[in-house]
Design an enzyme around this catalytic site. Structure first.
Site, short mmCIF file in Angstrom:
data_model
loop_
_atom_site.label_atom_id
_atom_site.label_comp_id
_atom_site.label_asym_id
_atom_site.label_seq_id
_atom_site.Cartn_x
_atom_site.Cartn_y
_atom_site.Cartn_z
N HIS A 1 0.83 -1.21 0.00
CA HIS A 1 0.00 0.00 0.00
C HIS A 1 0.86 1.26 0.00
CE1 HIS A 1 -3.22 2.56 2.23
NE2 HIS A 1 -3.61 2.41 0.97
N HIS B 1 -2.06 11.20 -1.86
CA HIS B 1 -3.34 10.64 -1.46
C HIS B 1 -4.36 11.72 -1.16
CE1 HIS B 1 -6.34 9.17 1.45
NE2 HIS B 1 -6.30 8.06 0.74
#
Length: 247
Positions: free
Chosen positions: A12, A54
Site C-alpha cells: 500500500h 493521497h
C-alpha cells in the site's frame, strides 16, 4: 475469468507506513521486503502533471499547504514529502507517475494506480492518468491496473485508454455498483476487506471480476480473505506479510 497477471500481495502506497507514502523511497523499501506489486495514488497538478499524493491537501504528507491540485508542478516539485515521516527521509520529493514508472519497469515491478482526483476534477484526472499510464507502459508485458472510487474518473480513463485494465473501488456496497462495474468493463472489484463474504465473492466471480481488498494489516483478516479465495491483498504490513508465501 480472464488470466490474472498480478500477484496476490500488494504494498500500500509503496511500503505502508514504514516510509513516507507515495514516494520513491517507499517503493524501494517495499521492494526490499520482497514486494513486486505496489499501490499508489495519482492526481493532477494545475498545469497537467500527474503526480503521487493521497490527500486533496498538502498538510499531512508534505511541508506545503492548501489544495495540491491548485498548484503547478514547479511548486509541488520543491516540497519536502519526507520530513513528516521521520528524519531519515527528510527532503524526499513528491514523485511523478513518470518517475515511478521508470523505477517499476527497471525493477520488473507491477502497479495499481488509484486515480485520486481533486474534487471536481474527476474527468480531467481520469483522462490524464490513463493517457500517461498508456504512454509510460507502452509495450510493457503487464500494464498497470487503474482503480478509483469515482466512476466518473474510471469512465474518463476508459475513454482515454480502453486497453488498460480497470477496477472499481468500494468502501460500501452502494446501490447500482454492479451496473457501473459492467459499463466500465472492469476486471476487478477492490473492496474494503470487511465487505467480502462468500456471497459477494460469488457475485464478483459471476460478473467476471477479480476480488481485491484494502487495507489488510491483521493476520486474521488476511487468512479470511485467502480462505475465501480472493485474488489480491493490499497491505501496509510489508514487514509482517511475506509476499512470496504461496498461501
Amino acid at each position: 475469468m480472464k488470466p490474472w497477471p498480478y500477484p496476490r500481495w500488494i504494498a500500500h502506497r509503496g511500503a505502508g507506513k514504514l516510509a513516507p507514502e507515495n514516494t520513491l523511497a517507499a517503493f524501494r523499501l517495499g521492494a526490499q521486503h520482497g514486494y513486486r506489486m505496489f499501490e499508489c495514488d495519482a492526481k493532477l497538478s494545475a498545469d497537467g502533471q500527474v503526480f503521487l499524493l493521497h490527500d486533496a491537501t498538502l498538510e499531512r504528507t508534505t511541508n506545503g499547504s492548501g489544495t495540491a491540485g491548485e498548484l503547478p508542478w514547479s511548486a509541488l516539485s520543491r516540497l519536502d514529502a519526507g520530513s513528516w515521516h521521520s528524519r531519515g527521509f527528510a527532503g524526499e520529493p513528491v514523485c511523478t507517475l513518470e518517475a515511478l514508472s521508470r523505477w517499476c519497469l527497471a525493477n520488473a515491478c507491477l502497479l495499481n494506480i488509484e486515480i485520486k482526483p481533486t474534487p471536481g476534477q474527476e474527468h480531467e484526472t481520469g483522462t490524464a492518468v490513463a493517457r500517461e499510464a498508456a504512454r509510460l507502459w507502452a509495450g510493457a508485458a503487464t500494464p498497470p491496473l487503474l482503480t478509483s472510487f469515482r466512476p466518473e474518473a474510471l469512465a474518463a480513463a476508459q475513454a482515454a485508454a480502453p486497453h488498460l485494465p480497470r477496477g472499481l473501488l468500494l468502501d460500501s456496497l452502494w446501490s447500482g455498483w454492479e451496473g457501473f462495474a459492467q459499463s466500465l468493463e472492469c476486471v476487478a472489484l477492490v473492496c474494503n476487506h470487511a465487505l467480502w463474504d462468500e456471497a459477494l465473492v460469488e457475485e464478483a466471480r459471476r460478473m467476471g471480476l477479480r476480488q481485491l481488498s484494502y487495507t489488510v494489516n491483521d493476520e486474521w483478516a488476511a487468512q479470511r480473505l485467502i480462505s475465501l479465495g480472493t485474488d489480491g491483498i493490499i497491505t501496509d504490513a510489508v514487514d509482517r506479510f511475506a509476499p512470496a508465501d504461496p498461501s
